[in-house]
Enzyme design. Structure first.
Site, PDB file in Angstrom:
ATOM      1  N   ASN A  11       0.874  -1.108  -0.137  1.00 47.14           N
ATOM      2  CA  ASN A  11       0.013   0.061   0.073  1.00 47.14           C
ATOM      3  C   ASN A  11       0.951   1.243   0.064  1.00 47.14           C
ATOM      4  O   ASN A  11       1.626   1.317   0.919  1.00 47.14           O
ATOM      5  CB  ASN A  11      -0.942  -0.098   1.184  1.00 47.14           C
ATOM      6  CG  ASN A  11      -1.833   1.259   1.427  1.00 47.14           C
ATOM      7  OD1 ASN A  11      -1.292   2.197   1.262  1.00 47.14           O
ATOM      8  ND2 ASN A  11      -3.060   0.890   1.608  1.00 47.14           N
ATOM      9  N   ASP A  13      -0.112   4.528   0.061  1.00 57.78           N
ATOM     10  CA  ASP A  13      -0.871   5.809   0.173  1.00 57.78           C
ATOM     11  C   ASP A  13       0.193   6.899   0.837  1.00 57.78           C
ATOM     12  O   ASP A  13      -0.103   8.094   0.580  1.00 57.78           O
ATOM     13  CB  ASP A  13      -1.991   5.486   1.270  1.00 57.78           C
ATOM     14  CG  ASP A  13      -3.162   4.590   0.789  1.00 57.78           C
ATOM     15  OD1 ASP A  13      -3.182   4.354  -0.614  1.00 57.78           O
ATOM     16  OD2 ASP A  13      -4.039   4.282   1.462  1.00 57.78           O
ATOM     17  N   HIS A  14       0.833   6.140   1.775  1.00 55.78           N
ATOM     18  CA  HIS A  14       1.742   7.331   2.784  1.00 55.78           C
ATOM     19  C   HIS A  14       2.697   8.022   2.061  1.00 55.78           C
ATOM     20  O   HIS A  14       3.302   8.861   2.592  1.00 55.78           O
ATOM     21  CB  HIS A  14       1.995   6.636   3.933  1.00 55.78           C
ATOM     22  CG  HIS A  14       0.737   6.430   4.743  1.00 55.78           C
ATOM     23  ND1 HIS A  14      -0.160   7.336   4.973  1.00 55.78           N
ATOM     24  CD2 HIS A  14      -0.049   5.175   5.303  1.00 55.78           C
ATOM     25  CE1 HIS A  14      -1.237   6.818   5.593  1.00 55.78           C
ATOM     26  NE2 HIS A  14      -1.123   5.529   5.729  1.00 55.78           N
ATOM     27  N   HIS A  47      -5.653   3.586  -1.611  1.00 57.99           N
ATOM     28  CA  HIS A  47      -6.968   3.915  -1.031  1.00 57.99           C
ATOM     29  C   HIS A  47      -7.383   5.341  -1.495  1.00 57.99           C
ATOM     30  O   HIS A  47      -6.434   6.327  -0.969  1.00 57.99           O
ATOM     31  CB  HIS A  47      -6.982   3.725   0.557  1.00 57.99           C
ATOM     32  CG  HIS A  47      -8.372   4.192   1.354  1.00 57.99           C
ATOM     33  ND1 HIS A  47      -8.613   4.021   2.688  1.00 57.99           N
ATOM     34  CD2 HIS A  47      -9.318   4.630   0.577  1.00 57.99           C
ATOM     35  CE1 HIS A  47      -9.697   4.200   2.771  1.00 57.99           C
ATOM     36  NE2 HIS A  47     -10.502   4.546   1.839  1.00 57.99           N
ATOM     37  N   ARG A  49      -9.503   8.118  -0.812  1.00 60.77           N
ATOM     38  CA  ARG A  49     -10.567   8.403   0.252  1.00 60.77           C
ATOM     39  C   ARG A  49     -11.120   9.617  -0.334  1.00 60.77           C
ATOM     40  O   ARG A  49     -11.025  10.339  -1.191  1.00 60.77           O
ATOM     41  CB  ARG A  49      -9.660   8.828   1.597  1.00 60.77           C
ATOM     42  CG  ARG A  49      -8.828   7.926   2.294  1.00 60.77           C
ATOM     43  CD  ARG A  49      -8.544   8.456   3.451  1.00 60.77           C
ATOM     44  NE  ARG A  49      -9.275   8.398   4.346  1.00 60.77           N
ATOM     45  CZ  ARG A  49      -9.631   7.704   5.438  1.00 60.77           C
ATOM     46  NH1 ARG A  49      -8.922   6.439   5.742  1.00 60.77           N
ATOM     47  NH2 ARG A  49     -10.738   7.577   6.283  1.00 60.77           N
ATOM     48  N   ARG A  53      -6.990  12.773   1.016  1.00 57.05           N
ATOM     49  CA  ARG A  53      -5.975  13.388   1.919  1.00 57.05           C
ATOM     50  C   ARG A  53      -4.717  12.810   1.653  1.00 57.05           C
ATOM     51  O   ARG A  53      -3.670  13.166   1.856  1.00 57.05           O
ATOM     52  CB  ARG A  53      -6.325  13.063   3.426  1.00 57.05           C
ATOM     53  CG  ARG A  53      -6.160  11.367   3.563  1.00 57.05           C
ATOM     54  CD  ARG A  53      -6.266  11.322   5.202  1.00 57.05           C
ATOM     55  NE  ARG A  53      -7.740  11.237   5.799  1.00 57.05           N
ATOM     56  CZ  ARG A  53      -8.222  10.599   6.770  1.00 57.05           C
ATOM     57  NH1 ARG A  53      -7.370  10.085   7.583  1.00 57.05           N
ATOM     58  NH2 ARG A  53      -9.521  10.995   7.020  1.00 57.05           N
ATOM     59  N   GLU A  74      -8.702   0.426  -2.726  1.00 62.52           N
ATOM     60  CA  GLU A  74      -9.617   0.726  -1.569  1.00 62.52           C
ATOM     61  C   GLU A  74     -10.557   1.538  -1.656  1.00 62.52           C
ATOM     62  O   GLU A  74     -10.229   2.848  -2.155  1.00 62.52           O
ATOM     63  CB  GLU A  74      -8.745   0.642  -0.373  1.00 62.52           C
ATOM     64  CG  GLU A  74      -7.789  -0.263  -0.191  1.00 62.52           C
ATOM     65  CD  GLU A  74      -6.940  -0.527   1.127  1.00 62.52           C
ATOM     66  OE1 GLU A  74      -6.201  -1.316   1.596  1.00 62.52           O
ATOM     67  OE2 GLU A  74      -6.972   0.708   1.707  1.00 62.52           O
ATOM     68  N   THR A 105      -8.399   3.703   8.670  1.00 63.36           N
ATOM     69  CA  THR A 105      -9.556   2.789   8.573  1.00 63.36           C
ATOM     70  C   THR A 105      -9.782   1.852   9.996  1.00 63.36           C
ATOM     71  O   THR A 105      -9.144   1.263  10.397  1.00 63.36           O
ATOM     72  CB  THR A 105      -9.521   1.714   7.237  1.00 63.36           C
ATOM     73  OG1 THR A 105      -9.078   2.395   6.378  1.00 63.36           O
ATOM     74  CG2 THR A 105     -10.951   1.177   7.098  1.00 63.36           C
ATOM     75  N   GLU A 155     -11.204  -9.273   3.207  1.00 58.41           N
ATOM     76  CA  GLU A 155      -9.813  -9.114   3.774  1.00 58.41           C
ATOM     77  C   GLU A 155     -10.344  -8.820   5.315  1.00 58.41           C
ATOM     78  O   GLU A 155     -10.861  -8.033   5.783  1.00 58.41           O
ATOM     79  CB  GLU A 155      -9.149  -7.560   3.322  1.00 58.41           C
ATOM     80  CG  GLU A 155      -8.120  -7.366   3.756  1.00 58.41           C
ATOM     81  CD  GLU A 155      -7.178  -6.136   3.233  1.00 58.41           C
ATOM     82  OE1 GLU A 155      -7.077  -6.238   1.895  1.00 58.41           O
ATOM     83  OE2 GLU A 155      -6.545  -5.603   3.691  1.00 58.41           O
ATOM     84  N   HIS A 194      -3.734  -4.691   7.847  1.00 56.71           N
ATOM     85  CA  HIS A 194      -3.874  -3.311   8.716  1.00 56.71           C
ATOM     86  C   HIS A 194      -2.976  -3.351   9.893  1.00 56.71           C
ATOM     87  O   HIS A 194      -3.114  -4.258  10.736  1.00 56.71           O
ATOM     88  CB  HIS A 194      -4.869  -2.929   9.207  1.00 56.71           C
ATOM     89  CG  HIS A 194      -5.456  -1.588   9.405  1.00 56.71           C
ATOM     90  ND1 HIS A 194      -4.824  -0.849  10.219  1.00 56.71           N
ATOM     91  CD2 HIS A 194      -6.100  -0.625   8.373  1.00 56.71           C
ATOM     92  CE1 HIS A 194      -5.360   0.513  10.205  1.00 56.71           C
ATOM     93  NE2 HIS A 194      -5.810   0.624   9.096  1.00 56.71           N
TER      94      HIS A 194
END
Ligand code: PXP
Length: 245
Positions: A11, A13-14, A47, A49, A53, A74, A105, A155, A194
């Site tokens: 993932n 995202d960050h 993801h 969102r 963000r 996601e 999440t 998941e 997660h």
């Protein structure tokens, strides 16, 4: 597929979170996805969102066209996200609960209570050839509802396990183990993710029914210290070691 090689979805995202802190184009999450693939990621997870963000609409468009591994999008169960998924047709869509004020999440999707909303969405995604997964707590009622809904994949949310230690973590691990077994018996492909880190991933990787883990925050944080390549390599090694237990 029980006990087969466990796939790693990275993932990214960050990477976008850091980029967005300054509003420019650096660091580029698509470049991170490319490096993740080179480091052994089996797929890329992102993801989008509602508040954008981190990942942006343009990131999704680029990930679909520029990355040659499966993209797992996601998304919240909203009409806007459904339209975006149907436009870009990622390999997979993972439906997650989303609340604006949350940091990440928190908790799984309520499939039992959301059947009316989720049914047409799962049907539309499946008809478009997108593999649907539902992000749920390791709860038998949610697994059974997911199977009734016709979702091929679930998941399991490992967030609670990741925050616990000692005997409490062992209890939560047992819930995950039972849920994975139950899901597989219902004919579902079972994933998990997660909050996973190299020091807690082993016992999860050892659950034979799991087919895929999706991991982000720890890998991107670790990349600051050792680089993304090594962070992913270390995670792969920890997963493989856990799987052999
Ligand atoms: N799986 C799902 C469904 C998620 O929402 C997230 C967080 O975006 C992850 C896996 C990865 O979690 P983490 O970033 O804590 O590794």
């Amino acid at each position: 597929m029980t006990g087969s090689r466990l796939r790693l979805g990275v993932n990214i995202d960050h990477v976008a979170t850091i980029r967005n802190a300054r509003g420019g184009v650096h660091p580029d999450p698509v470049k991170a996805a490319r490096l993740a693939v080179a480091a052994g990621a089996d797929g890329i997870t992102a993801h989008l969102r509602e508040d954008r963000r981190h990942i942006s609409d343009n990131d999704i468009a680029r990930l679909v066209t520029e990355i040659d591994r499966p993209l797992n999008l996601e998304m919240a169960a909203t009409d806007e996200m459904l339209a975006i998924a149907l436009r870009h047709r990622p390999h997979a869509a993972c439906i997650v609960p989303e609340r604006r004020e949350e940091r990440t999440t928190e908790g799984g999707l309520d499939v039992v209570g959301g059947l009316a909303r989720l049914t047409p969405m799962v049907t539309a995604l499946r008809e478009a050839g997108i593999r649907v997964s539902l992000f749920i707590e390791p709860d038998p009622r949610q697994l059974e509802a997911a199977a009734r809904l016709g979702a091929p994949v679930v998941e399991l949310h490992t967030g609670r396990y990741s925050h616990l230690a000692g005997s409490a973590a062992v209890v939560e691990l047992e819930r995950l183990t039972q849920a994975a077994r139950h899901g597989a018996a219902l004919g579902l492909e079972v994933h998990a993710g997660h909050g996973l880190r190299t020091d807690n991933v082993g016992p999860v990787a050892a659950i034979p029914e799991l087919a895929e883990l999706n991991i982000g925050h720890f890998l991107i944080g670790e990349a600051v210290f050792v680089g993304l390549d090594r962070a992913i390599g270390d995670m792969r090694a920890a997963m493989d070691a856990g799987r052999l237990q």
